[in-house]
Structures are given as structure tokens and as C-alpha cells.
Design an enzyme around this catalytic site. Sequence first.
Site, PDB file in Angstrom:
ATOM      1  N   VAL A  32      10.156  42.844   2.042  1.00  0.00           N
ATOM      2  CA  VAL A  32       8.581  41.777   3.113  1.00  0.00           C
ATOM      3  C   VAL A  32       9.770  42.031   4.115  1.00  0.00           C
ATOM      4  CG1 VAL A  32       7.718  40.193   3.001  1.00  0.00           C
ATOM      5  CG2 VAL A  32       7.179  41.127   0.975  1.00  0.00           C
ATOM      6  N   ASP A  33       8.137  42.407   5.421  1.00  0.00           N
ATOM      7  CA  ASP A  33       8.526  42.214   6.057  1.00  0.00           C
ATOM      8  C   ASP A  33       7.885  40.708   7.139  1.00  0.00           C
ATOM      9  OD1 ASP A  33      10.627  44.168   6.431  1.00  0.00           O
ATOM     10  OD2 ASP A  33       9.059  45.576   7.554  1.00  0.00           O
ATOM     11  N   VAL A  34       6.843  40.734   6.476  1.00  0.00           N
ATOM     12  CA  VAL A  34       5.926  39.766   7.054  1.00  0.00           C
ATOM     13  C   VAL A  34       5.413  38.570   5.512  1.00  0.00           C
ATOM     14  CG1 VAL A  34       3.768  38.907   7.650  1.00  0.00           C
ATOM     15  CG2 VAL A  34       4.631  41.259   8.899  1.00  0.00           C
TER      16      VAL A  34
END
Lengths: 313, 313
Positions: A32-34
Site C-alpha cells: 500500500v502506498d496511500v
Amino acid sequence: MAEVTTREKEEESSCKHNPLSPQSARDLVASVDVFLFDCDGVIWKGDKLIEGVPQALQSLRSMGKKLVFVTNNSTKSRRQYAKKFLALGIDVSEDEIFSSSFAAAMFLKLNNFPHGKKVYVVGEEGILEELEFAGFIGLGGPEDGKRNIVLKSGFQFEYDKSVGAVIVGLDKYINYYKLQYATLCIRENPGCLFIATNRDATGNLTESQEWPGAGCIVAAVCGSTQKEPILVGKPSTFMMKFLVERFQIDTSKMCMVGDRLDTDILFGKNSGCKTLLVLSGCTSLPALQDPSNNIYPDYYTSNVSDVVELSKL
Amino acid sequence: MAEVTTREKEEESSCKHNPLSPQSARDLVASVDVFLFDCDGVIWKGDKLIEGVPQALQSLRSMGKKLVFVTNNSTKSRRQYAKKFLALGIDVSEDEIFSSSFAAAMFLKLNNFPHGKKVYVVGEEGILEELEFAGFIGLGGPEDGKRNIVLKSGFQFEYDKSVGAVIVGLDKYINYYKLQYATLCIRENPGCLFIATNRDATGNLTESQEWPGAGCIVAAVCGSTQKEPILVGKPSTFMMKFLVERFQIDTSKMCMVGDRLDTDILFGKNSGCKTLLVLSGCTSLPALQDPSNNIYPDYYTSNVSDVVELSKL
């Protein structure tokens, strides 16, 4: 045969309710980036921070994760939310906050709402402030909280014929005057929009109790107008359009973390995000596992801090 | 073929919308022993009598017809309604009045509501007075109309754990305090009943305008509790049980006269009465004939006085 059915049911059931484990926490953080966080019941309850949250947010930031705060609470503007975060010792910029008050103003903007038209607000300061920032003229809100109605013969309730939209959100100062104002605009002003910030049934306005949410106020206006509103907050995907555009990141690289199944988790699922339910707010484990529930997060855990703590194990 | 279809549609349509004629008015008067009248929009609008009504009622009485006034308006008790009739120059006894405030109290009585339990009222004086007449202890109502909530940290909203029923009706003094009180009782007090006097979207509180009705207030409580109420007013048939028992007359010998399709006319039809829509209230002829409407009265006419006037032709 009966035994197989029972086992099948158990497997199906356990598959729907996955507690966050060290392995899945590590996978989540890696993929997950955000991270999108709901606020009430996730970051705080009323004016009290939930244990371990500031440290967890700091850890995620230090890992290079983007953090976004997506709240259905419309009583504050983004500016007011940034102040609240700061007062609680968490450094968050306005740009990281997506409140339903902001979403309501952005909905009007994206739909080219005429600047000559006015907006009547059944709600609090946050909606009026976001309208002002977006260049629209708002009416109602707190100012109409002390208005009374005297129903005498020949009395004619006056309302502004240039109101082209009514925005309804949580309003702790709801009264009959505002309900009549909103109802007349929606029923009588041609083409008048009826916009709901959100429809949460309840919210943690104080740390120890739930209180009627925007869903209560919106339902009242639905009840008198017999019309359904345009929803801009969770679980509608309207706010997600902004998020995707802003961060240019695919929703599969996002994880929605929330405490409500019918808003947060549904919003995440509707948008193609990963979803994590935290039990620190209004949803209990029995409620998640209740047979009447049909909204399942990818994972559940007790508290936001578990994401970091478990991933270290 | 197309022509036939059009003609069929026209025939079907005219069959659904029958204006009261001299012949049908005579038939109606001859075949009906009890006329049930809605009040707001039928007898009066706000505090103004509708033209010709007192004379028409007098004529029907002189023909030996029984008259009954069945109103969803819960703001007054039967005693208060009798006073209003008298003030307008119409002689009506309390026994001829069936208000939804009375129906709510009778519902508790018939269901053996324990006298040790209390009843929280989101509504006005009429409900509290009917509760008192029936021997129950009511809380809330007008008294809670001026209550404010201060949402500070540690604040705990106190409510009576012995509340076993919440009655919701039209409340022009609705506020967040009452909504929270009702919500907590319904959600937290085990077995607490949620009773709605009625769900009318709007009502003629003044002669020139419609105002949000009980449906608005009831919807708010549905919105925060996510529960559906027990309905005692029109169109539920609860009040009809009383009427049939009181007058010992078959419903086929009754005619319900009202101005609302979704309450009055539906109530009459659900109960097996004849039905007459008057256009002196909230339903216009275009609304009756709108393709989206699927509730058809046996007859419609402009005003109660037509029943007598037409039958003389």
C-alpha cells in the site's frame, strides 16, 4: 453430510472475518502506498486521541507512505480539521484532509453550480466555510439555529427563491425553521439540488457515547420532501475521484482504514481499495460477525497502531 | 391497433378517476351510515374553516349519518380537538374524534404496556395529554424543547432507563436533545417500543402553506436508530379496530373522506371503506391523475360540501 456443511460454513465464515496477523500486516504495509483514514472512532473519539495512533501515523510516514484523512464529519472545514489535528499533537496539512463539507462544495464546483445562485445549509460552520472558500454564497447553518416559528393565521414563511442547492449534514442545532426552509427550497425552487454530506446513522461526538449522525438530519429532509439526496461523502465514490487525481495512484495501492462497515469499508470496497476495519469506534466484533452483516473488510484489528506493531513481529 | 390501445388507456384512466356526480353523491349518501372525515385540508386549513363545511356536516347529521373525525395530527388530544371544533362553531363531541395521539395511547393500553414503565415523547402536548388520560407516565414533549447540549469531554447524556416506549409525532420544537434522548432509549433500553403517530410528509399548518409533517420527525428517528416504527395513525388500520367496535357497523357502510392519497384514501381502502378524495387540501387533480400515483379513491370532488349539494341535484 451435516458435519461437512458445518465445516464449510465455518470456513466460509472465517474467510469473511480475517483478523490482521503479523504476516498480513507486513503484506499490507508493503503493498500500500496511500493509507486513507477515517477520523472519528479511528484517530480520535470526541476530543480524545485513540491510544498509539500518533506513533503509528509517524511510523507510516517514515516508511514513505502517504496519509489521507477522509471524514464524513461535515461540522468542520479542512482548515478547522487541520487545527484540530494540531491541537491533538498530530501534524497534518489541509491538503491531506478530505471532509464531506469540502466534498459538498467541490460537487457544486465540478457541476458548474451558477455563482448567482445561493446554497441553503442545514448543518454547521464547516459547510459554510468550505462554500465560502469555493466562492459560493451560503445561507442558514448556525445562524438559523435560534429561529422560531409563530404559526398564526395568514403567516407566510419567507424563503429565498434564488436558492439552487440545499446541503444537509450533521446539525446539532437542528430545528423546525431549518427543516421548513430546506423543504420549501427543495420542493418549490425549480431544479434545486438536494445534497447530503453523508448518511451515517450515528457518530462518536463524545468519547463515551454515540450521537445521532448526519443520517438522522438527512432522513428528516427526505421525510418531508419525499426525495432522495445526492450523496457526496462515504460510501459514495465522489471523494475518491479527487483522491485518485490528486495522488495519481491506483486505488489498488490504497487501503481504507475505518470503523464503520456501511460507510468506510463500503467506500473502500466500492473504490477498489484494500480495507481494514478497526474496532476502536462504533463497530464491535459481534456486529462484524453478525449474520445480518454483509459487508466484510479484508482485515479487522482493534486499533490503528496494530498495523505497525504487528508488522514488526 | 394503436387507436384501440389509446382508447383502452383512456377508459382505464377515466375509470380510475371518477368525479363525484349527482347520481354517485346520492348513492353514496344512501349507502353510507358513517362518514369518516380527515380534518386538516378537509374541515379546515390551519385555523380557517373550509367553505360550506359546517352546513354540509349539519345536513349529514340531519339525515341520521354518524360523523367521525379521524386525524393523523397528534399535536392535540381529543379534548383539545373538541375545543377547536367548538371555537370554529362546529359541535363535535370527544367521542367522535379519533386522533393519532389517542391512538398511540390506546396502542399501549391494548398491548398491556406496564404502568411502571415510562413513555418518552418526541411530539407535542396532545400525546402527553392522551398518555395521562390513559394512566401512563409521559416524559419529554414541549418541556424538552428548550434543552441544549454541551458536548464537552467526559459528558455523558443521561436518560431514563425505565422508558419502555418512545412515541414520535409532529414536533415543531424538535431539537438534537430530543433526537438523542429518543435514539438512546430505542437503541439501549431492552424491548423499548418505537411508535409513530403517523408518517405524513407534510401538513397544512397554516392556510397558505404546507409544513413538514410527522413523517419528517419520524424519519429522523429512523435515520439515527435504523429501526422502523409501529404506525398507529392512517394508513395503518389500527384506529379502524376502535371505530368498528365503537359503532358496530361494517366498514362497507363507512366512507373515508380525506385530502391525502397515501394516508386517508389508503386507510379507507385498506379497511374496506368507500373512499372520497377532496381537493381542498394537499392533493391536486394533476397529482391524482399523475401516472406515478397508484392510489385511487372511489370518487373525488373539490370540497366536502359537494357531497350534500350534488346529492340534491
